[in-house]
Design an enzyme around this catalytic site. Structure first.
Site, PDB file in Angstrom:
ATOM      1  N   ASP A   1       4.216  14.791  24.456  1.00  0.00           N
ATOM      2  CA  ASP A   1       3.364  14.098  23.474  1.00  0.00           C
ATOM      3  C   ASP A   1       1.960  14.696  23.593  1.00  0.00           C
ATOM      4  OD1 ASP A   1       3.607  10.872  22.185  1.00  0.00           O
ATOM      5  OD2 ASP A   1       1.725  11.984  22.140  1.00  0.00           O
TER       6      ASP A   1
ATOM      7  N   THR B   1      -1.960  10.606  18.531  1.00  0.00           N
ATOM      8  CA  THR B   1      -1.856   9.222  18.049  1.00  0.00           C
ATOM      9  C   THR B   1      -1.124   8.339  19.076  1.00  0.00           C
ATOM     10  OG1 THR B   1       0.151   9.805  16.837  1.00  0.00           O
ATOM     11  CG2 THR B   1      -1.900   9.787  15.581  1.00  0.00           C
TER      12      THR B   1
ATOM     13  N   ILE C   1       4.030  20.049  20.285  1.00  0.00           N
ATOM     14  CA  ILE C   1       5.298  20.768  20.058  1.00  0.00           C
ATOM     15  C   ILE C   1       5.114  22.035  19.212  1.00  0.00           C
ATOM     16  CG2 ILE C   1       6.864  18.805  20.398  1.00  0.00           C
ATOM     17  CD1 ILE C   1       7.083  18.765  17.269  1.00  0.00           C
TER      18      ILE C   1
ATOM     19  N   TYR D   1       3.564  12.865   3.022  1.00  0.00           N
ATOM     20  CA  TYR D   1       4.242  12.413   4.241  1.00  0.00           C
ATOM     21  C   TYR D   1       5.760  12.414   4.028  1.00  0.00           C
ATOM     22  CZ  TYR D   1       6.303   9.085   7.474  1.00  0.00           C
ATOM     23  OH  TYR D   1       7.139   8.487   8.385  1.00  0.00           O
TER      24      TYR D   1
ATOM     25  N   ASN E   1      10.475  -0.542   7.029  1.00  0.00           N
ATOM     26  CA  ASN E   1       9.174  -0.918   7.612  1.00  0.00           C
ATOM     27  C   ASN E   1       9.309  -1.380   9.060  1.00  0.00           C
ATOM     28  OD1 ASN E   1       8.819  -0.885   4.650  1.00  0.00           O
ATOM     29  ND2 ASN E   1       6.745  -1.460   5.208  1.00  0.00           N
TER      30      ASN E   1
ATOM     31  N   ILE F   1      -4.515  -8.425  -0.383  1.00  0.00           N
ATOM     32  CA  ILE F   1      -3.173  -8.177  -0.928  1.00  0.00           C
ATOM     33  C   ILE F   1      -3.316  -7.076  -1.976  1.00  0.00           C
ATOM     34  CG2 ILE F   1      -1.273  -9.192  -2.268  1.00  0.00           C
ATOM     35  CD1 ILE F   1      -2.055 -11.922  -0.986  1.00  0.00           C
TER      36      ILE F   1
HETATM   37  N1  UDP Z   1      -0.322  -4.190   2.112  1.00  0.00           N
HETATM   38  C1  UDP Z   1      -1.266  -5.095   1.637  1.00  0.00           C
HETATM   39  N2  UDP Z   1      -2.454  -5.182   2.299  1.00  0.00           N
HETATM   40  C2  UDP Z   1      -2.764  -4.426   3.389  1.00  0.00           C
HETATM   41  C3  UDP Z   1      -1.792  -3.505   3.873  1.00  0.00           C
HETATM   42  C4  UDP Z   1      -0.580  -3.415   3.203  1.00  0.00           C
HETATM   43  O1  UDP Z   1      -1.048  -5.791   0.644  1.00  0.00           O
HETATM   44  O2  UDP Z   1      -3.886  -4.556   3.913  1.00  0.00           O
HETATM   45  C5  UDP Z   1       0.976  -4.079   1.417  1.00  0.00           C
HETATM   46  C6  UDP Z   1       1.283  -2.692   0.908  1.00  0.00           C
HETATM   47  O3  UDP Z   1       0.706  -2.485  -0.354  1.00  0.00           O
HETATM   48  C7  UDP Z   1       2.819  -2.717   0.882  1.00  0.00           C
HETATM   49  C8  UDP Z   1       3.166  -3.649   2.048  1.00  0.00           C
HETATM   50  O4  UDP Z   1       1.983  -4.383   2.337  1.00  0.00           O
HETATM   51  O5  UDP Z   1       3.267  -3.314  -0.306  1.00  0.00           O
HETATM   52  C9  UDP Z   1       3.591  -2.901   3.295  1.00  0.00           C
HETATM   53  O6  UDP Z   1       2.618  -1.900   3.558  1.00  0.00           O
HETATM   54  P1  UDP Z   1       2.597  -1.052   4.896  1.00  0.00           P
HETATM   55  O7  UDP Z   1       1.411  -0.144   4.834  1.00  0.00           O
HETATM   56  O8  UDP Z   1       2.697  -1.980   6.071  1.00  0.00           O
HETATM   57  O9  UDP Z   1       3.952  -0.231   4.859  1.00  0.00           O
HETATM   58  P2  UDP Z   1       4.558   0.798   3.767  1.00  0.00           P
HETATM   59  O10 UDP Z   1       5.459  -0.030   2.904  1.00  0.00           O
HETATM   60  O11 UDP Z   1       3.430   1.439   3.046  1.00  0.00           O
HETATM   61  O12 UDP Z   1       5.336   1.748   4.616  1.00  0.00           O
END
Ligand code: UDP
Length: 326
Positions: free
Chosen positions: A31, A35, A52, A141, A167, A204
């Site tokens: 590693d 991060t 790596i 990504y 997730n 949100i």
């Molecule tokens: N989200 C949100 N507010 C935040 C961070 C994330 O509303 O401060 C929402 C984001 O738009 C997505 C969900 O939460 O719909 C999950 O986001 P996250 O970044 O955790 O994972 P992702 O789905 O992008 O891999």
């Protein structure tokens, strides 16, 4: 023989190392701590600090240890950052994979379990997503991970399992390791910063999506269930299994608002929210079908209740409000 874990000081990597050690496996971690965290390193594993992309360090590890298989987590994984700086993702993720595969080929290491992502699918055409669905990433990504998956397929005498996570959330139940990103962007840790007093409210990102409450649905899967899937995948390859790709999720979507309510229940505190703009590149719904992993790997997620997932995250964050000490 040892299992080499690239990125074993990171969030999912450290949890997988913990599970491997618990099953009596010998583990070698590499590693670069870009991060990952020194504090997340398992003392029972042998650790090499290095990147790596550096063929010399891989040469040293493969020469000094008898490596049976590789589990590869070492990659950058932030969607937003990848849009800002795509070449960082192609350099580190794709470039790192190339050097790793060259070293594995040179030393005859013929099994790899690869940490992939639901981001390879892009905007889904239907829910739940199955492994044969179209892959059309909407950010660098996801694109980098898809290229990495495709690279592996062409390497001779190598079998792989690619695990497409939805997730990832939560922490080991003891709370000894957990999620700690220098720049946090994920929903659950950000929500928990409110009851921790580190943030006034959670924004949100959009409440006008075509879902039951207008907020995005995601499939949250516990990090220990992900770690277990890596071990099952490793054993599947050891038993002669063919190269395969598997989705890993719980198969249920929770909206951003539902996750906030669940976090209020778990923490016993009211969490202030604000409605903000949509975040670029966010699909309305991402929900996995993990039937294939259940059928072929015999994977059974243990944490299917979202409140239980959040409770383990809360246990970690409450006891480590500033993350790892080193
Ligand atoms: N989200 C949100 N507010 C935040 C961070 C994330 O509303 O401060 C929402 C984001 O738009 C997505 C969900 O939460 O719909 C999950 O986001 P996250 O970044 O955790 O994972 P992702 O789905 O992008 O891999």
């Amino acid at each position: 023989m040892a299992i080499m874990v690239c990125g074993g000081a990171g969030y999912i990597g450290a949890h997988t190392v913990f599970e491997l050690i618990g099953r009596g496996e010998e583990v070698v971690i590499v590693d670069n701590l870009q991060t990952g965290h020194r504090g997340a390193l398992n003392p029972a594993a042998k650790f090499y600090e290095g990147d790596i992309r550096n063929a010399d360090i891989l040469e040293k590890i493969f020469s000094e240890n008898k490596i049976e298989a590789v589990i590869h987590f070492a990659a950058n994984s932030l969607v937003g950052e990848s849009v800002q700086n795509p070449l960082k993702y192609f350099n580190n993720n794709v470039g790192g994979m190339q050097i790793l595969l060259e070293a594995m080929t040179k030393f005859g290491v013929d099994k790899i379990v690869f940490s992939s992502t639901a981001a390879v699918y892009g905007e889904p055409e239907k829910i739940p997503i199955v492994e044969t669905d179209k892959t059309l990433p909407t950010n660098p990504y996801g694109e980098s991970k898809l290229i990495m998956e495709r690279m592996i397929r062409w390497v001779k005498n190598l079998r792989f399992v690619s695990l497409r996570y939805f997730n990832a959330a939560g922490a080991i139940e003891s709370g000894s390791i957990g999620e700690d990103h220098k720049c946090e962007t994920h929903l659950i840790p950000l929500i928990l910063q409110v009851p921790l007093g580190k943030r006034d409210h959670i924004t949100i990102f959009g409440a006008d999506y075509p879902t039951h409450d207008g907020t995005c649905l995601r499939d949250y899967i516990h990090v220990v269930d992900l770690a277990d899937a890596h071990i099952l995948a490793l054993n599947y390859l050891r038993n002669g299994g063919d190269s395969e790709i598997f989705n890993l999720g719980n198969g249920r979507g929770f909206s951003v608002k539902e996750i906030i309510s669940a976090a209020e229940k778990v923490t016993g505190q009211k969490i202030k929210t604000e409605i903000g703009e949509r975040r670029a590149g966010d699909p309305a719904k991402l929900i996995a079908s993990s039937d294939k992993a259940k059928k072929i790997l015999h994977w059974t997620p243990r944490f299917s209740e979202v409140e239980k997932i959040i409770a383990t995250a809360w246990n970690w964050h409450k006891n480590n409000p500033d993350g790892y000490k080193e």
